[in-house]
Motif scaffolding. Sequence first.
Motif, PDB file in Angstrom:
ATOM      1  N   ASP A   1      -1.713  -9.478  -4.113  1.00 39.25           N
ATOM      2  CA  ASP A   1      -2.769  -9.429  -5.135  1.00 39.25           C
ATOM      3  C   ASP A   1      -3.953  -8.571  -4.704  1.00 39.25           C
ATOM      4  OD1 ASP A   1      -1.443 -11.155  -6.952  1.00 39.25           O
ATOM      5  OD2 ASP A   1      -2.053 -12.871  -5.713  1.00 39.25           O
ATOM      6  N   LEU A   2      -4.027  -8.222  -3.429  1.00 36.84           N
ATOM      7  CA  LEU A   2      -5.092  -7.337  -2.952  1.00 36.84           C
ATOM      8  C   LEU A   2      -4.874  -5.936  -3.493  1.00 36.84           C
ATOM      9  CD1 LEU A   2      -5.171  -8.530   0.757  1.00 36.84           C
ATOM     10  CD2 LEU A   2      -7.122  -8.638  -0.810  1.00 36.84           C
ATOM     11  N   PRO A   3      -5.915  -5.109  -3.519  1.00 37.32           N
ATOM     12  CA  PRO A   3      -5.721  -3.711  -3.904  1.00 37.32           C
ATOM     13  C   PRO A   3      -4.688  -3.059  -2.995  1.00 37.32           C
ATOM     14  CG  PRO A   3      -8.056  -4.243  -3.790  1.00 37.32           C
ATOM     15  CD  PRO A   3      -7.319  -5.415  -3.198  1.00 37.32           C
ATOM     16  N   PRO A   4      -4.008  -2.018  -3.457  1.00 35.38           N
ATOM     17  CA  PRO A   4      -3.012  -1.344  -2.609  1.00 35.38           C
ATOM     18  C   PRO A   4      -3.609  -0.981  -1.244  1.00 35.38           C
ATOM     19  CG  PRO A   4      -2.934  -0.480  -4.841  1.00 35.38           C
ATOM     20  CD  PRO A   4      -4.137  -1.375  -4.777  1.00 35.38           C
ATOM     21  N   PHE A   5      -2.876  -1.287  -0.189  1.00 33.51           N
ATOM     22  CA  PHE A   5      -3.392  -1.058   1.162  1.00 33.51           C
ATOM     23  C   PHE A   5      -3.800   0.390   1.419  1.00 33.51           C
ATOM     24  CE2 PHE A   5      -1.055  -5.021   2.969  1.00 33.51           C
ATOM     25  CZ  PHE A   5      -2.073  -5.829   2.453  1.00 33.51           C
ATOM     26  N   PRO A   6      -3.057   1.391   0.921  1.00 35.70           N
ATOM     27  CA  PRO A   6      -3.508   2.778   1.143  1.00 35.70           C
ATOM     28  C   PRO A   6      -4.882   3.050   0.542  1.00 35.70           C
ATOM     29  CG  PRO A   6      -1.197   2.737   0.506  1.00 35.70           C
ATOM     30  CD  PRO A   6      -1.715   1.346   0.307  1.00 35.70           C
ATOM     31  N   GLU A   7      -5.181   2.416  -0.593  1.00 36.66           N
ATOM     32  CA  GLU A   7      -6.500   2.608  -1.202  1.00 36.66           C
ATOM     33  C   GLU A   7      -7.599   1.999  -0.330  1.00 36.66           C
ATOM     34  OE1 GLU A   7      -6.724   1.202  -5.171  1.00 36.66           O
ATOM     35  OE2 GLU A   7      -5.005   2.391  -5.884  1.00 36.66           O
ATOM     36  N   LEU A   8      -7.276   0.899   0.351  1.00 36.92           N
ATOM     37  CA  LEU A   8      -8.256   0.243   1.219  1.00 36.92           C
ATOM     38  C   LEU A   8      -8.385   0.934   2.583  1.00 36.92           C
ATOM     39  CD1 LEU A   8      -7.356  -3.528   0.642  1.00 36.92           C
ATOM     40  CD2 LEU A   8      -9.331  -2.297  -0.281  1.00 36.92           C
ATOM     41  N   GLY A   9      -7.435   1.804   2.898  1.00 38.68           N
ATOM     42  CA  GLY A   9      -7.416   2.387   4.238  1.00 38.68           C
ATOM     43  C   GLY A   9      -6.840   1.422   5.258  1.00 38.68           C
TER      44      GLY A   9
ATOM     45  N   PHE B   1      -5.333  -4.546   9.348  1.00 39.09           N
ATOM     46  CA  PHE B   1      -5.630  -3.611  10.426  1.00 39.09           C
ATOM     47  C   PHE B   1      -5.971  -2.245   9.828  1.00 39.09           C
ATOM     48  CE2 PHE B   1      -2.609  -6.745  12.095  1.00 39.09           C
ATOM     49  CZ  PHE B   1      -3.369  -7.254  13.132  1.00 39.09           C
ATOM     50  N   THR B   2      -7.047  -1.654  10.321  1.00 38.82           N
ATOM     51  CA  THR B   2      -7.526  -0.413   9.732  1.00 38.82           C
ATOM     52  C   THR B   2      -8.210   0.471  10.767  1.00 38.82           C
ATOM     53  OG1 THR B   2      -9.032   0.529   8.080  1.00 38.82           O
ATOM     54  CG2 THR B   2      -9.681  -1.569   9.063  1.00 38.82           C
ATOM     55  N   SER B   3      -8.140   1.771  10.561  1.00 37.42           N
ATOM     56  CA  SER B   3      -8.889   2.718  11.386  1.00 37.42           C
ATOM     57  C   SER B   3     -10.194   3.110  10.710  1.00 37.42           C
ATOM     58  CB  SER B   3      -8.038   3.971  11.654  1.00 37.42           C
ATOM     59  OG  SER B   3      -7.614   4.554  10.430  1.00 37.42           O
ATOM     60  N   ASP B   4     -10.454   2.563   9.505  1.00 34.21           N
ATOM     61  CA  ASP B   4     -11.690   2.840   8.763  1.00 34.21           C
ATOM     62  C   ASP B   4     -12.251   1.506   8.294  1.00 34.21           C
ATOM     63  OD1 ASP B   4     -13.731   3.663   7.105  1.00 34.21           O
ATOM     64  OD2 ASP B   4     -12.590   5.309   6.203  1.00 34.21           O
ATOM     65  N   LEU B   5     -12.965   0.839   9.207  1.00 31.40           N
ATOM     66  CA  LEU B   5     -13.424  -0.523   8.949  1.00 31.40           C
ATOM     67  C   LEU B   5     -14.365  -0.594   7.753  1.00 31.40           C
ATOM     68  CD1 LEU B   5     -13.509  -3.480   9.778  1.00 31.40           C
ATOM     69  CD2 LEU B   5     -15.305  -2.919  11.430  1.00 31.40           C
ATOM     70  N   GLN B   6     -15.292   0.343   7.632  1.00 34.27           N
ATOM     71  CA  GLN B   6     -16.263   0.280   6.540  1.00 34.27           C
ATOM     72  C   GLN B   6     -15.568   0.404   5.179  1.00 34.27           C
ATOM     73  OE1 GLN B   6     -19.850   2.603   6.988  1.00 34.27           O
ATOM     74  NE2 GLN B   6     -20.026   2.944   4.791  1.00 34.27           N
ATOM     75  N   ARG B   7     -14.643   1.345   5.077  1.00 30.80           N
ATOM     76  CA  ARG B   7     -13.921   1.535   3.821  1.00 30.80           C
ATOM     77  C   ARG B   7     -13.110   0.294   3.454  1.00 30.80           C
ATOM     78  NH1 ARG B   7      -8.927   5.816   3.382  1.00 30.80           N
ATOM     79  NH2 ARG B   7      -8.121   5.189   1.328  1.00 30.80           N
ATOM     80  N   ALA B   8     -12.389  -0.266   4.419  1.00 30.55           N
ATOM     81  CA  ALA B   8     -11.547  -1.426   4.137  1.00 30.55           C
ATOM     82  C   ALA B   8     -12.387  -2.642   3.785  1.00 30.55           C
ATOM     83  CB  ALA B   8     -10.659  -1.715   5.339  1.00 30.55           C
ATOM     84  N   ALA B   9     -13.462  -2.884   4.537  1.00 30.68           N
ATOM     85  CA  ALA B   9     -14.307  -4.050   4.275  1.00 30.68           C
ATOM     86  C   ALA B   9     -14.971  -3.946   2.908  1.00 30.68           C
ATOM     87  CB  ALA B   9     -15.353  -4.177   5.376  1.00 30.68           C
ATOM     88  N   THR B  10     -15.440  -2.751   2.573  1.00 30.30           N
ATOM     89  CA  THR B  10     -16.070  -2.560   1.260  1.00 30.30           C
ATOM     90  C   THR B  10     -15.078  -2.838   0.140  1.00 30.30           C
ATOM     91  OG1 THR B  10     -17.584  -0.889   2.153  1.00 30.30           O
ATOM     92  CG2 THR B  10     -17.234  -0.899  -0.233  1.00 30.30           C
ATOM     93  N   GLY B  11     -13.847  -2.326   0.298  1.00 33.55           N
ATOM     94  CA  GLY B  11     -12.836  -2.542  -0.733  1.00 33.55           C
ATOM     95  C   GLY B  11     -12.492  -4.007  -0.911  1.00 33.55           C
ATOM     96  N   VAL B  12     -12.365  -4.737   0.199  1.00 39.15           N
ATOM     97  CA  VAL B  12     -12.032  -6.160   0.122  1.00 39.15           C
ATOM     98  C   VAL B  12     -13.164  -6.941  -0.531  1.00 39.15           C
ATOM     99  CG1 VAL B  12     -11.692  -8.236   1.516  1.00 39.15           C
ATOM    100  CG2 VAL B  12     -10.404  -6.157   2.034  1.00 39.15           C
ATOM    101  N   LEU B  13     -14.408  -6.645  -0.169  1.00 44.00           N
ATOM    102  CA  LEU B  13     -15.543  -7.377  -0.731  1.00 44.00           C
ATOM    103  C   LEU B  13     -15.718  -7.086  -2.223  1.00 44.00           C
ATOM    104  CD1 LEU B  13     -18.099  -6.974   2.199  1.00 44.00           C
ATOM    105  CD2 LEU B  13     -16.919  -9.069   1.488  1.00 44.00           C
TER     106      LEU B  13
END
Length: 324
Positions: free
Chosen positions: A256-264, A278-290
């Motif tokens: 149900d989460l956004p597609p993982f590639p979109e989250l980085g 797990f991500t190499s772009d923490l800010q992008r992934a955290a922003t997408g999840v929030l």
Amino acid sequence: MNIGDFGANVIDVTGLRRRYGPPGGGRKNKKGKAGYEAVRGIDFSVARGELFALLGTNGAGKTSTVELLEGLAAPTGGKVRVLGHDPYAERAQVRPRVGVMLQEGGFPSDLTAAEAVRMWAGTTSGARPVDEALEMVGLARRRDVRIKMLSGGERRRLDLAMATLGRPEVLFLDEPTTGLDTEARHTTWELIRGLRADGTTVVLTTHYLEEAEGLADRLAIMHRGRIATTGTVAEVVASHPAQISFELPDGFLAGDLPPFPELGVDGHETTGRTIRLFTSDLQRAATGVLLWARDKGIELRGLDARSASLEEAFLRIAKGLEDK
């Protein structure tokens, strides 16, 4: 001191090998025991004024490597130079300029701390005064106490006093804070930082990854006699993913989460209701999840977002090599 402030290399290691027992994979000695290669062709260098940490699991080859640097044994193969000399063949040129703190000092237990320092000073060129050496490691008030009455942590501090007695250009520290309480450990770290700031080159082995992370300019992680990775702490940590973890709300699945590639997001794992991304772009992934959680009007319990630590990088490297 910054990384760019370092001078020419004071330690150069090329193709270094150390074998115990007879050569050849399956050959055995007279007692029927096969030889063992503890160090298997490693290369690294340490610049003047640098603090270099050598890490690894038990049996990785750290102690065998450091003993070669200290000139306690001759390498089976390869080359090592300390201050421009072979530390084993040219020991007389190297030994007066280095300090060594072994895992155990082995000083006579009936001597007092001051007597032990005075005895060692008699064999050391340009030794510090006894009281200065003891004061530096916080043992001034224990100068007249016999070594056998000192605590384990106090004996480690006495070992450090001996290692720094001659104001060495290169200092080898083998597990220097083992047995120390938290306060004494931090005091020792400040002492080591002070020595480094004064230009002493330090080679450190430690099982405390927090210690290496806080002190080292560069480090190498050994595994089964080889160097698995080397670089600054930031470089080693950056090569491993950051992570975000939280508890999936009732009625929601990982899909149900956004597609993982979109989250980085590069990968994930779940344990019960908890998901770890797990991500190499923490800010992008955290922003997408929030933003996803806000749009869904849900609370992410146990939310935790963090960059990789040296401990996580170390464990991943060790596990990855074990799996090969």
